[in-house]
Design an enzyme around this catalytic site. Structure first.
Site, PDB file in Angstrom:
ATOM      1  N   GLU A 315       0.820  -1.210   0.000  1.00 54.91           N
ATOM      2  CA  GLU A 315       0.000   0.000   0.000  1.00 54.91           C
ATOM      3  C   GLU A 315       0.857   1.265   0.000  1.00 54.91           C
ATOM      4  OE1 GLU A 315      -4.007  -0.829   2.481  1.00 54.91           O
ATOM      5  OE2 GLU A 315      -2.151  -1.499   3.409  1.00 54.91           O
ATOM      6  N   ARG A 321       1.120   4.792  10.987  1.00 54.49           N
ATOM      7  CA  ARG A 321       0.660   3.488  11.455  1.00 54.49           C
ATOM      8  C   ARG A 321       0.589   2.395  10.389  1.00 54.49           C
ATOM      9  NH1 ARG A 321      -3.919   2.602  13.766  1.00 54.49           N
ATOM     10  NH2 ARG A 321      -5.459   1.972  12.272  1.00 54.49           N
ATOM     11  N   GLU A 464      -7.133   1.612  15.889  1.00 51.28           N
ATOM     12  CA  GLU A 464      -7.503   0.215  15.676  1.00 51.28           C
ATOM     13  C   GLU A 464      -6.268  -0.683  15.715  1.00 51.28           C
ATOM     14  OE1 GLU A 464      -7.632  -3.170  12.997  1.00 51.28           O
ATOM     15  OE2 GLU A 464      -7.020  -1.232  12.201  1.00 51.28           O
ATOM     16  N   SER A 467      -8.912  -6.559  14.061  1.00 49.86           N
ATOM     17  CA  SER A 467     -10.105  -6.609  13.248  1.00 49.86           C
ATOM     18  C   SER A 467     -10.533  -8.077  13.195  1.00 49.86           C
ATOM     19  CB  SER A 467      -9.766  -6.074  11.863  1.00 49.86           C
ATOM     20  OG  SER A 467     -10.934  -5.877  11.143  1.00 49.86           O
ATOM     21  N   ARG A 515       1.616  -2.645  16.032  1.00 48.85           N
ATOM     22  CA  ARG A 515       0.620  -1.672  16.518  1.00 48.85           C
ATOM     23  C   ARG A 515       0.333  -1.857  17.997  1.00 48.85           C
ATOM     24  NH1 ARG A 515      -4.160  -0.876  11.991  1.00 48.85           N
ATOM     25  NH2 ARG A 515      -2.797  -0.027  10.382  1.00 48.85           N
TER      26      ARG A 515
END
Lengths: 541, 541
Positions: A315, A321, A464, A467, A515
């Protein structure tokens, strides 16, 4: 042969134009190195021209040949961290790095030695029968970060040595050998890299300008950067997070698995995929998550599985993050009735994890907090669960309008985190029943409203980290949903077929290891919690 | 958001021509599936045309809507593996797979239910007040491997049920619901996949031909294949091997790390490298081992590190022991004096591992041995260490001439394994001081003879599982050796530079997880110990 050791290593240097910072820094380093080499040669000859010394056997550079596994001497080594007043009067042998050297006149030198984050002050004093002035001179010629072997007697200083971790002791040096010399001028100094923003600003108020090492320089010279107490703490915490995750799940009957990172397929997988050519010219790509294979393992009767492994995302996310490669902690499990069974695991796992970190990693957390001050994470014994709709409502009441069937952006996630912390006193909570439209095709819709899904996200300090969801276990329905989401069903037929041979209802979640560490310690950038981070602009060192 | 769930999954289907076997099987499967679908429709309508049944609420297919996390009922589930005579007379609720169904007339049916490798016989008997003949008919319509929920009373059979793991109990079915139906005809049957060679041959002697499922078919339908007791055992053992490795090292002060798999560089890394294009068009490749980065972590003051992660080798090796992707267990550590310190860790770690597997994984080892009979590994309390020269001499005395400065081939390794087992009574040993010429450039040569190196390999049952060595920690020497080995030093400058800032003497080793499991259990192919194996001809499923 060699299961570990390819004869030709993977090359690591970025190619032309791959990394502007690295190139510039490289040229700078090259100039530095030339200067350093000249200085080093000068220093060594300066020492060697000295008069012959009857104690010359007590110091000097260790010859390479003596470091090639010549013999097992049986000598006992003491770890710096275990030098305490109980050892008073004993002769000990230590190996560590020269953190600092401070000569006092020509007859005394203080050498602070560091090993695994612990430091001890060693004192070299000229003595007629033991230590020559040449030895003191030799000691002061050592470059910082060099590796040394020191033999000496443990003594108790009059006042605690505030500059070292072993404050109640000193070592009176009798022998000093340099095992490996660092270049005289380091590209970054450890004390600069270890400095907090607060220190820099406080000094500035007094008119003093201290060196601030920026993120890119740190990452370019990561080998030096990771020697700071904060970084030593961060990666030890990361190791603990992973270990707690594993031990908790093993105790709950999960099986650790490894699924392939090399996946067949070509460009249909979307733009965030790293593509490559497999043997025989077959188009392939790197797994963006173990999602499909961990579900297949459930269909293969493993009931409850977890995987810890790299995850690849091509990406173009230039945020604090996102990384192009990170460590995924993945879980998948059969569920009997409800996706709350998955949330129960999340709840108990993370509360156990936070408890354990706070209890067993005090030193590490303190070291991190010293450079990057933070408040301990607030969390409840029983993790708060809010529905997405409840979250939207809280935001609305606070004047933030959010599409009830859309996703939360980073800003509203953060805002909701604040609202939750104020209202419920927790910085760790679960938001569930997300709109179906913003979840992957394999997510099970709610039984009473197909606009919502049996899914959840988990937040720490408004960001977040997890997930998860119940998955669709019925192949025909899965095929339909994939089609509706614009996915070419043919490309995932091996996955869909695995549900045709009897598939139990199941669900799971994925966590980003970096994270978790970043947010537990309230760090401001995920690059701080990746040992050698990979982002769209960085693939080295 | 979703750290685990890419919106577009990585495609998994092999492209045209990628896998001949898979393509052929796919066509076969497609034909099968059409037949199955027709049969399934016929079966369901056959059931639905039945007369109305007052007990129809006690059986039937569960509607999808009821499996979408509708409610949390609070019902208690019992695991098949925990159904014992102590539960006699109690009503229990289980979920599992239909392993076999055997109707006896129209009034009785036996359903063997499997969960996590455990099986229990459930009995359905027509009773006026509870079980209708329609219910028995429904039960016999279920396809093997379907997921069912059964409620029933635990009873004690007159004779032990030899066909199930829970031999002392039966379940008298009162309710039976199908949660998810498998296709009526499976591409491979579990009992076929679970059959040993011995069984097949014994049957053949009696003139009976049993189905033998070949390796490729197994791997094409891996989801079914991994449901066999042997495979369930293999992957639970694998999980244990990894966990023992980790726990042992953590207890010895090692830190678990994660190094990047995406490495900058182009074609200079040799032919066994998977290449790809990184962001910004930068040439990159997949790490063939964490070798360079784990050494860099040692230079970064972590003292002792380990890593568990995927390793990528684009080799054209069509052997029983090579994969293109496998799980590497890597260790790197400072050494004080001698590479024997590394061998000491190997020694204690693996003896502890074998002890633990033998003690704690009896059921799993038994399950594996039932399909693939093997003798327990012979190993000593203190691992045997032989020098390479001693090994050569043993071979020579046995009439096998080997180049004393060359490498051992697979055949001589196996022969030496036999000789060692005969002479020393161990199938696990260390061979050290290998010729320098056959080791990677970063291997430290012996102090007294540069033709030999401070390196070692470790063998189980005559096959190499571990390779390790002391490393060169002096940058100038490392550069020289790289050059001599024909490596472009520029491509590994980040690695070499990391030794310029003070580098401690160090060494380490790498283990192939799949090989350890394969050889501990004396399996004949590494594909048996990889969940979804990748070899030059296989990248699916």
């Amino acid at each position: 042969m060699a299961s570990e050791e390819p004869q030709n290593p993977s090359p690591m240097e970025p190619q032309e134009g791959s990394n502007k910072i690295s190139k510039k820094e490289a040229a700078k380093l090259e100039r530095q190195r030339r200067r350093q080499e000249a200085a080093a040669v000068a220093a060594i000859s300066a020492v060697s021209v000295e008069e012959s010394d009857p104690f010359s056997g007590n110091y000097g550079d260790v010859a390479l040949n003596d470091l090639q596994s010549k013999a097992v001497s049986g000598r006992k080594w003491t770890e710096v961290g275990s030098i305490t007043p109980e050892l008073k009067g004993q002769v000990i042998l230590i190996r560590g790095r020269v953190q600092t050297i401070r000569p006092v006149g020509k007859k005394i030198a203080f050498v602070v030695v560091r090993e695994r984050g612990f430091t001890v002050q060693c004192v070299l004093t000229v003595k007629v029968d033991l230590v020559s002035s040449q030895m003191v001179k030799y000691a002061t010629s050592l470059s910082k970060e060099s590796i040394v072997d020191i033999e000496g007697v443990v003594s108790i200083p009059e006042k605690p040595i505030t500059g070292s971790t072993q404050q109640q002791v000193e070592v009176q040096i009798s022998k000093l050998y340099c095992v490996n010399r660092a270049v005289p001028t380091l590209p970054i100094n450890i004390e600069d890299a270890a400095r907090s923003e607060v220190e820099i600003e406080q000094a500035l108020e007094k008119g003093e300008q201290l060196v601030r090492v920026n993120q890119d320089t740190r990452l370019n010279f990561r080998i030096l950067d990771i020697r700071t107490p904060a970084n030593q703490g961060i990666f030890r915490i990361q190791c603990q997070v992973e270990n707690i995750f594993r031990q908790f799940l093993l105790s709950e009957g999960f099986v650790g698995i490894h699924t392939p990172k090399l996946i067949a397929g070509s460009s249909e997988g979307g733009s965030a995929v790293f593509r490559l050519v497999y043997k025989g010219g077959v188009p392939a790509c790197l797994a963006q998550s173990p999602q499909l294979h961990k579900q297949m393992a459930i269909c293969g009767d493993f009931s409850r599985v977890f995987e810890i492994g790299p995850v690849f995302r091509a990406e173009d996310s230039f945020t604090h993050r996102h990384l192009c490669e990170f460590t995924g902690l993945d879980v998948e499990m059969e569920i009997k009735e409800h996706y709350s069974e998955v949330m129960d695991i999340v709840d108990r796992l993370f509360v156990a994890m936070f408890d354990s970190l706070n209890e067993n990693c005090k030193k590490e957390l303190e070291a991190i907090g010293k450079q990057y001050p933070f408040e301990p994470l607030k969390y409840l014994r029983k993790t708060l669960r809010l529905t997405f709709a409840e979250g939207i409502q809280m935001l609305k009441e606070a004047g933030v309008e959010v599409d009830p069937l859309g996703d939360l952006n980073t800003e509203s996630e953060r805002k909701l985190g604040q609202l939750v912390a104020e209202k419920y006193g927790t910085e760790f909570y679960i938001l569930h029943k997300y709109p179906q439209a913003v979840r992957p095709f394999y997510t099970m819709p709610c039984h009473d409203n197909p606009s919502y899904s049996n899914s959840f996200d988990v937040f720490i300090r408004g960001e977040e980290i997890i997930s998860g969801a119940q998955r669709i276990h019925v192949p025909e329905f899965l095929e339909k949903r994939a089609g509706e989401c614009g996915i070419d069903v043919k490309t995932i037929s091996a996955y869909i077929d695995s549900f045709r041979y009897g598939a139990p209802p199941h669900g799971g979640f994925g966590v980003g290891l970096e994270r978790v560490v970043m947010l537990f310690c309230a760090l401001n950038n995920i690059r701080k919690t990746s040992l050698f981070p990979r982002d769209p602009q960085r693939i080295a060192p």
